[in-house]
Design a protein around this motif. Structure first.
Motif, PDB file in Angstrom:
ATOM      1  N   ASP A  35      36.898   6.949   6.752  1.00 30.08           N
ATOM      2  CA  ASP A  35      35.937   5.843   6.788  1.00 30.08           C
ATOM      3  C   ASP A  35      36.073   4.983   5.545  1.00 30.08           C
ATOM      4  O   ASP A  35      36.352   5.486   4.454  1.00 30.08           O
ATOM      5  CB  ASP A  35      34.505   6.362   6.861  1.00 30.08           C
ATOM      6  N   ALA A  36      35.851   3.677   5.726  1.00 34.20           N
ATOM      7  CA  ALA A  36      35.881   2.746   4.606  1.00 34.20           C
ATOM      8  C   ALA A  36      34.924   1.598   4.896  1.00 34.20           C
ATOM      9  O   ALA A  36      34.533   1.366   6.043  1.00 34.20           O
ATOM     10  CB  ALA A  36      37.296   2.211   4.393  1.00 34.20           C
ATOM     11  N   TYR A  37      34.559   0.876   3.845  1.00 30.04           N
ATOM     12  CA  TYR A  37      33.714  -0.303   3.954  1.00 30.04           C
ATOM     13  C   TYR A  37      34.535  -1.533   3.637  1.00 30.04           C
ATOM     14  O   TYR A  37      35.321  -1.526   2.698  1.00 30.04           O
ATOM     15  CB  TYR A  37      32.560  -0.265   2.943  1.00 30.04           C
ATOM     16  N   LYS A  38      34.333  -2.590   4.408  1.00 27.64           N
ATOM     17  CA  LYS A  38      34.923  -3.877   4.065  1.00 27.64           C
ATOM     18  C   LYS A  38      33.854  -4.664   3.339  1.00 27.64           C
ATOM     19  O   LYS A  38      32.749  -4.855   3.849  1.00 27.64           O
ATOM     20  CB  LYS A  38      35.377  -4.628   5.310  1.00 27.64           C
ATOM     21  N   ILE A  39      34.179  -5.111   2.143  1.00 28.01           N
ATOM     22  CA  ILE A  39      33.232  -5.854   1.324  1.00 28.01           C
ATOM     23  C   ILE A  39      33.757  -7.272   1.151  1.00 28.01           C
ATOM     24  O   ILE A  39      34.924  -7.466   0.818  1.00 28.01           O
ATOM     25  CB  ILE A  39      33.045  -5.184  -0.052  1.00 28.01           C
ATOM     26  N   GLY A  40      32.908  -8.239   1.396  1.00 30.04           N
ATOM     27  CA  GLY A  40      33.285  -9.632   1.243  1.00 30.04           C
ATOM     28  C   GLY A  40      33.592 -10.286   2.570  1.00 30.04           C
ATOM     29  O   GLY A  40      33.588  -9.654   3.620  1.00 30.04           O
ATOM     30  N   THR A  41      33.873 -11.572   2.504  1.00 22.93           N
ATOM     31  CA  THR A  41      34.180 -12.337   3.707  1.00 22.93           C
ATOM     32  C   THR A  41      35.669 -12.576   3.803  1.00 22.93           C
ATOM     33  O   THR A  41      36.409 -12.365   2.839  1.00 22.93           O
ATOM     34  CB  THR A  41      33.442 -13.687   3.688  1.00 22.93           C
ATOM     35  N   GLY A  42      36.109 -13.008   4.959  1.00 19.39           N
ATOM     36  CA  GLY A  42      37.537 -13.255   5.150  1.00 19.39           C
ATOM     37  C   GLY A  42      38.317 -11.965   5.073  1.00 19.39           C
ATOM     38  O   GLY A  42      37.956 -10.972   5.698  1.00 19.39           O
TER      39      GLY A  42
END
Length: 85
Positions: A35-42
Motif C-alpha cells: 500500500d502507498a499514498y499518492k500525495i499532491g496533484t498531477g
C-alpha cells in the motif's frame, strides 16, 4: 527489520532499506502487494506507510516459508540475475 508503523517513507528509502531497486517497490505498489499514498496533484509523489511495509515483509516471509519449507522447493532454483520481490 522493522519500519515504524506511524511513519511514512519515500519509495527510495524503502528500496534502500530492503536492498532492492525502486522499480521493485513500484511493482509491488502497482500489483497491490504494498500500500502507498499518492500525495499532491498531477503526477504527485508516493509515500509508503511503515505499517504497510511491515505487512508486506510478513507476507513475503510467509510466501517464502510456504514455498521452501512446506512445499520443499529449492531456493537455489530462484537464483536468477536481477531482483526478486
Amino acid at each position: 527489520m522493522q519500519f515504524e508503523d506511524n511513519r511514512v517513507y519515500r519509495v527510495k528509502a524503502v528500496a534502500e532499506a530492503l536492498d532492492v531497486s525502486p522499480a521493485t517497490i513500484y511493482r509491488a505498489i502497482e500489483s497491490g502487494a504494498l500500500d502507498a499514498y499518492k500525495i499532491g496533484t498531477g503526477k504527485g509523489t508516493l509515500r509508503v506507510p511503515g505499517r504497510s511495509v511491515n505487512v508486506y515483509l510478513n507476507d513475503c516471509g510467509e510466501a517464502a516459508y510456504q514455498a521452501y519449507v512446506v512445499s520443499g522447493q529449492s531456493p537455489a532454483a530462484d537464483d536468477t540475475v536481477g531482483e526478486v520481490a
